[in-house]
Motif scaffolding. Structure first.
Motif, short mmCIF file in Angstrom:
data_model
loop_
_atom_site.label_atom_id
_atom_site.label_comp_id
_atom_site.label_asym_id
_atom_site.label_seq_id
_atom_site.Cartn_x
_atom_site.Cartn_y
_atom_site.Cartn_z
N HIS A 285 0.81 -1.22 0.00
CA HIS A 285 0.00 0.00 0.00
C HIS A 285 0.84 1.27 0.00
CE1 HIS A 285 -4.12 -0.80 -0.43
NE2 HIS A 285 -4.31 -1.47 0.69
N ARG A 286 2.14 1.14 -0.37
CA ARG A 286 2.95 2.34 -0.61
C ARG A 286 3.36 2.44 -2.07
NH1 ARG A 286 5.51 4.73 3.46
NH2 ARG A 286 5.41 6.55 2.10
N ARG A 302 -2.49 14.00 0.23
CA ARG A 302 -2.49 12.97 1.27
C ARG A 302 -3.83 12.24 1.28
NH1 ARG A 302 -4.19 11.30 5.97
NH2 ARG A 302 -5.76 12.94 6.02
N VAL A 303 -4.91 12.98 1.16
CA VAL A 303 -6.23 12.38 1.09
C VAL A 303 -6.34 11.49 -0.15
CG1 VAL A 303 -8.68 12.89 0.68
CG2 VAL A 303 -7.41 14.12 2.46
N GLU A 304 -5.74 11.93 -1.25
CA GLU A 304 -5.76 11.13 -2.48
C GLU A 304 -5.08 9.78 -2.27
OE1 GLU A 304 -7.23 10.69 -6.19
OE2 GLU A 304 -7.41 12.53 -5.02
N TYR A 305 -3.97 9.79 -1.53
CA TYR A 305 -3.24 8.54 -1.29
C TYR A 305 -4.07 7.59 -0.43
CZ TYR A 305 0.58 11.79 -2.44
OH TYR A 305 1.38 12.74 -3.03
N VAL A 306 -4.74 8.13 0.58
CA VAL A 306 -5.56 7.29 1.46
C VAL A 306 -6.73 6.71 0.67
CG1 VAL A 306 -6.91 7.20 3.58
CG2 VAL A 306 -4.87 8.65 3.47
N ALA A 307 -7.35 7.54 -0.16
CA ALA A 307 -8.47 7.06 -0.98
C ALA A 307 -8.01 5.97 -1.94
CB ALA A 307 -9.08 8.23 -1.75
N PHE A 347 -6.96 3.42 6.70
CA PHE A 347 -5.66 3.78 6.13
C PHE A 347 -5.28 5.23 6.39
CE2 PHE A 347 -7.70 0.53 3.46
CZ PHE A 347 -6.78 -0.49 3.60
N ASN A 348 -6.01 5.88 7.28
CA ASN A 348 -5.88 7.32 7.44
C ASN A 348 -4.85 7.74 8.49
OD1 ASN A 348 -6.80 9.94 6.62
ND2 ASN A 348 -7.93 10.11 8.54
N ASN A 349 -4.26 6.78 9.18
CA ASN A 349 -3.36 7.13 10.28
C ASN A 349 -1.88 7.03 9.92
OD1 ASN A 349 -5.68 7.41 11.83
ND2 ASN A 349 -5.61 5.30 12.54
N LEU A 350 -1.58 6.78 8.66
CA LEU A 350 -0.18 6.68 8.24
C LEU A 350 0.48 8.05 8.34
CD1 LEU A 350 1.89 4.69 6.88
CD2 LEU A 350 1.26 5.79 4.73
N PRO A 351 1.61 8.16 9.04
CA PRO A 351 2.29 9.46 9.14
C PRO A 351 3.07 9.80 7.87
CG PRO A 351 3.54 7.80 10.34
CD PRO A 351 2.29 7.12 9.84
N GLU A 645 1.63 2.62 11.60
CA GLU A 645 0.51 3.28 12.26
C GLU A 645 1.01 4.48 13.05
OE1 GLU A 645 -3.77 2.69 12.42
OE2 GLU A 645 -2.09 2.04 11.17
N GLY A 646 0.42 5.64 12.79
CA GLY A 646 0.75 6.85 13.54
C GLY A 646 -0.39 7.22 14.47
N PRO A 647 -0.36 8.42 15.02
CA PRO A 647 -1.47 8.88 15.86
C PRO A 647 -2.77 8.89 15.07
CG PRO A 647 0.43 10.36 15.99
CD PRO A 647 0.71 9.43 14.88
#
Length: 995
Positions: A285-286, A302-307, A347-351, A645-647
């Protein structure tokens, strides 16, 4: 799409119309999923489907309760058994173009007569609904087999299976399907001579055991994972992800259970005591596109990558088009916008950042050593541990020696290692009045963005703002490196472009005015603000990170200035300016701050550093040497971008998909139309991964075996392999698909087992001969009355040419390589220095390892329908174009392969023209030429030989293709003639076709 009842006139029209329907449906029970849902999905759901925002007249036809409920006007759209009172039937048969559905005013045609009759019969039979077939868990009928399911369908259609293919054709088919490479003549001979009952099975087992199988399986997974060696978008900089590709190859080679394969790629880092390899797996997923374009809004991308991760997960593992619900509820499937953003939330918590580094990998990333590199690192670690023990053992001796040594010292000591610049300003020369500048001409100090450094100075400021030292442009917001006071705070700027590329930090505590303080900035060369430390009087300061996007090379050659920079001249005093070409340790910074002469009362940190620096104990030198060797080796180890996983980053429904239009907050959850995650499951990527592979999920096994079927038959049992929803095709053999899905799970998700089940079937082993009857009755071969015949995949076409010519270099794994490609293509499309072609064995490795630039993908691969890998792709497509023939005839790769094949023929094929042509056919096609082919090819060879004997210069020009060596003794005219013949054979339709 309703009306009360048809008029008498319209009823008579319909009765007359149905007299002319060519083939009326039988009275057998119709299936909503098989017969009705496809019609409704295509014709009705856009206005009367799941999306409430686009629903017309309050009518919903995708579920039974709503479809059979009374509308606001009291009308009922579907009444079981009664077409006359069912509004749906009245509207689809209405004679008025205004009232008829689908509506003519929207540019829609009336339903075909066959569809109308199907809906009529369905209503008469009770208008029974079913849950969508793909959302119902698969059930395997006991005692079934692939061939039984296929033959039942063939019997119903009055067809018979085709006879088995001949052995040579069968082995060539099996070899390409399982390894992507052709069989050798020796392998074909061995198979043809083996008359044992398990002869074919032995060949299958041999191919499954080959590492070539793992490489063949990896290619399609790379397309699903949108793998590339570059970022994408306009600048399309390089990245290094090949260690993930190595992981995939190894997983297929070891036949890793598919459920583990999935879990590790989605959430390997979250597994208890996760291993290096499990963390590496998450690079799946990277692999998405990222951008390093100046001027973007980082959060938008960043939102595009998560989507992208949410959409890819849905496509690859669920066969669902969830991306359609990014801006609104899905128009055809029961997927809401909330469902999409609930999946997004996993997938939204990736720093990570929206603006990425364009010259390599970006955080989060990790070192990804091979096993050999891990062993080498372990050796270094052992040596380092030994050296460190020697240092510890020597410590008591040093303490005694240091006590004696200090009695002889009374001078100043400051760190000197890696000192790049020093200016001992003092007295009047240290005074700056806002006009005076000390400037060093030339390139005394030049720093790039990856260069570690330390800036140090004693400062007595008279004003809150001023430049201490700079290697930068001398105007506001200029580029370069600078150490400043700004509004009383200590500031470090490293700026490529002020607006979007740079790093700026300041101390939280102010610097005092009108008193001497020692100020230091250190930077470790990591590109990140976390690699910076600021000190005031030897004390590390808490920092405010103002900007942290240092991701572009800086090759500026500005002069070093003291007391000026960025248009901020200094007022006050600056003494003892020092610049080091490394980041000093905290102990060294303290030593710089302590300017007192050495004495027994000096700070302990300074005494120890001074003693070790001046006496240079051999144990320290030995430990440093090993550490430097280890650090140098560590730099050669590749990195890999991975999930981490980030915050928690709260996810929201984004109105119309806009990154900054937050709607309701959402928590991680799986699609509401599917069985929910267990209450005990963790609401993170690991919980999602475990749900994906659970038996409660009806889709993963189906979707996966369907792609395996596509791999072996050219088309899935569900043709729309990427869409198992309402708009997708109904399975050609649902019972077969479900049998395979359950068999896959029950086998322990054994990939080789399920593939062997398919290739061992009689269905797979049939001849691909197409008869006029089969062409008429089943043109797409959806009943599988024959084996499919289709063009080889792009990578197989190239690899086949390399293999039969003897050029193929089989080397497993490693970095991508750059084989031949047309000159000037990169410059024309992207500018820059162009395509840096490799040489030697890199030119002839399998296509799996070819460097993949998203914006300019390998042209030969694209000619033969490879996806660009800008997004996840799971469906295989094939076209036939004149450009493909030109590619095969003129591309350096294929001309060089033809030349090397020609050399093989002269070396291995005997001395006669016929024997050499026969050998060429056996190498390339796995058979001998027939009575018509042989004389035609002889004549072609003789014509070429005559031409090149008459024009040796043309022969030399033809043979001057590629870097493979030419044989010294073989006459050039003869070799050219054989090259032309070899090129003809490599260009045959049969050569590039899987029979």
């Amino acid at each position: 799409m309703y009306r009360i009842a048809g008029t008498i006139e319209s009823e008579w029209i319909m009765k007359l119309l149905f007299l002319f329907v060519p083939a009326l449906l039988s009275a057998a029970d119709l299936s909503f999923n098989r017969d009705i849902r496809p019609i409704f999905s295509e014709q009705c759901f856009q206005c009367h489907g799941p999306d409430p925002n686009n629903r017309k007249a309050g009518l919903r036809l995708d579920n039974e309760k709503d479809a059979k409920a009374a509308l606001k006007n009291g009308h009922i759209s579907l009444i079981a058994g009664d077409t006359a009172k069912s509004g749906v039937f009245g509207r689809i048969t209405h004679t008025s173009k205004t009232l008829r559905m689908p509506p003519a005013y929207a540019g829609r045609e009336a339903l075909p007569s066959k569809d109308i009759e199907t809906i009529k019969l369905w209503i008469e039979q009770g208008a029974r609904y079913e849950a969508h077939w793909a959302f119902i868990p698969p059930v395997r009928k006991p005692g079934g087999s692939i061939d039984q399911f296929v033959r039942i369908k063939l019997d119903d259609a009055g067809l018979k299976p085709s006879p088995q293919a001949d052995k040579a054709t069968l082995l060539r088919r099996l070899s390409f399907d399982l390894t992507g490479l052709p069989p050798t003549p020796a392998e074909i001979d061995a198979f043809e001579k083996d008359n044992s009952p398990k002869a074919y099975e032995k060949q299958a087992d041999r191919l499954f055991a080959s590492l070539r199988f793992a490489e063949r399986m990896t290619w399609r997974w790379l397309e699903a994972a949108r793998y590339s060696d570059t970022n994408g978008y306009q600048s399309d900089g390089v990245r290094d992800m090949f260690r993930w590709r190595d992981w995939v190859i190894e997983a297929f080679a070891n036949n890793k259970p598919f459920d583990q394969f999935v879990v590790e790629q989605i959430a390997g880092d979250l597994l208890p005591k996760s291993t290096l390899e499990q963390k590496m797996a998450t690079a799946f997923h990277r692999n998405h596109r990222t951008t390093a374009e100046g001027g973007i809004v980082p959060e938008e991308f960043r939102v595009e990558y998560v989507a992208d991760r949410a959409e890819t997960t849905a496509t690859v593992f669920l066969g669902m088009t969830m991306g359609c619900a990014r801006c609104h509820d899905h128009k055809y499937d029961p997927i809401t916008q909330r469902d999409f953003y609930s999946m997004f939330a996993f997938f939204n918590n990736l720093p990570e950042k929206g603006l990425v580094y364009n010259w390599g990998n970006d955080e989060p990333m990790m070192k990804a050593p091979t096993r050999e590199q891990q062993a080498k690192l372990s050796e270094f670690d052992a040596k380092l541990a030994t050296a460190q023990r020697a240092v510890q053992k020597a410590e008591p001796r040093w303490q005694r020696d240091q006590a004696k040594w200090i009695k002889t010292q009374n001078g100043e000591w400051l760190p000197t290692e890696d000192l790049a610049y020093e200016n001992k300003l003092a007295g009047e020369s240290a005074q700056f009045d806002g006009q005076r500048i000390v400037e060093e001409k030339g390139s005394t100090v030049v720093y790039d963005y990856l260069t570690p450094f330390t800036f140090s100075a004693w400062v007595k400021p008279a004003e809150k703002t001023g430049a201490i030292l700079s290697i930068a442009e001398d105007y506001a917001d200029g580029s370069g490196h600078g150490f400043y006071l700004i509004n009383g705070k200590l500031r470090l700027n490293v700026v490529f472009r002020w607006t979007d590329i740079g790093m700026r930090l300041e101390s939280k505590e102010p610097v005092l005015l009108n008193q001497w303080q020692h100020l230091v900035a250190t930077y470790d060369g990591s590109r990140y603000a976390k690699g910076v430390r600021l000190y005031i009087d030897g004390k590390s300061q808490q920092l405010n990170v103002l900007f942290d996007e240092l991701n572009w090379p800086m090759n500026f050659k500005y002069p070093l200035k003291i007391g000026a920079g960025n248009g901020m001249n200094f007022k006050g005093s600056i003494e003892q300016v020092r610049i080091y070409k490394r980041d000093l340790s905290e102990a060294e910074v303290i030593a710089l701050y302590d300017r007192a002469a050495l004495s027994p009362s000096s700070r302990a940190e300074k005494l120890r550093l001074a003693f070790l620096d001046q006496t240079k104990p051999p144990e320290i030198a030995a430990e440093r040497k090993v550490r430097e060797e280890r650090d140098a080796y560590l730099k050669t180890i590749p990195t890999l971008m991975v999930m981490r996983e980030g915050p928690k980053n709260q996810a929201f429904i984004l109105k119309r998909g806009a990154y900054d239009a937050h709607g309701d907050p959402v928590e991680p959850a799986t699609p509401s139309a599917l069985p929910p995650m267990p209450a005990s499951a963790s609401r993170d990527r690991l919980g999602l991964a475990q749900w994906l592979v659970s038996k409660d999920n009806p889709l993963l096994a189906r979707v996966t075996v369907n792609r395996f079927w596509q791999m072996l038959f050219g088309m899935g049992i569900v043709k729309t392999v990427e869409d198992f929803g309402s708009q997708g095709e109904w399975p050609a053999h649902q019972e077969l698909l479900d049998w395979l899905a359950v068999e896959f799970v029950d086998s322990g998700w054994n990939v080789k087992h399920i593939l062997k089940q398919i290739v061992m079937s009689d269905t797979y082993q049939q001849s691909s001969r197409l008869t006029p009857e089969l062409l008429t009755r089943d043109p797409e071969n959806r009943l599988f009355a024959r084996a499919p015949r289709y063009r080889l995949a792009p990578e197989m076409i190239r690899d086949n040419a390399l293999a039969v010519s003897g050029l193929l270099v089989e080397k497993l794994g490693g970095p991508s390589v750059k084989p031949y490609q047309p000159a000037g293509l990169w410059q024309e499309l992207a500018g820059g220095g162009g395509y840096p072609q490799d040489h030697g064995e890199a030119l002839h490795r399998r296509s799996l390892y070819t460097f993949w630039k998203r914006t300019i993908a390998p042209p030969s691969m694209m000619n033969f329908d490879s996806p660009s890998r800008e997004a996840c792709t799971v469906r295989e497509t094939r076209t036939n174009t004149p450009l493909q023939a030109l590619n095969l005839m003129n591309d350096v790769t294929f001309l060089e392969a033809a030349r090397k094949l020609a050399e093989r023929l002269t070396r291995e094929g005997g001395t006669t023209t016929q024997s050499r042509i026969t050998h060429a056919y056996r190498l390339v096609l796995g058979r001998t030429p027939n009575a018509k082919e042989l004389p035609m090819l002889e004549a072609a060879f003789n014509l070429s030989a005559k031409r090149y004997n008459a024009s040796p210069a043309d022969a030399i020009k033809l043979l001057d293709q590629g870097e493979a060596t030419l044989p010294r003794k073989l006459p050039r005219s003869e070799l050219a003639a054989w090259t032309i013949l070899s090129s003809m054979i490599l260009n045959l339709d049969e050569t590039i076709t899987r029979q």
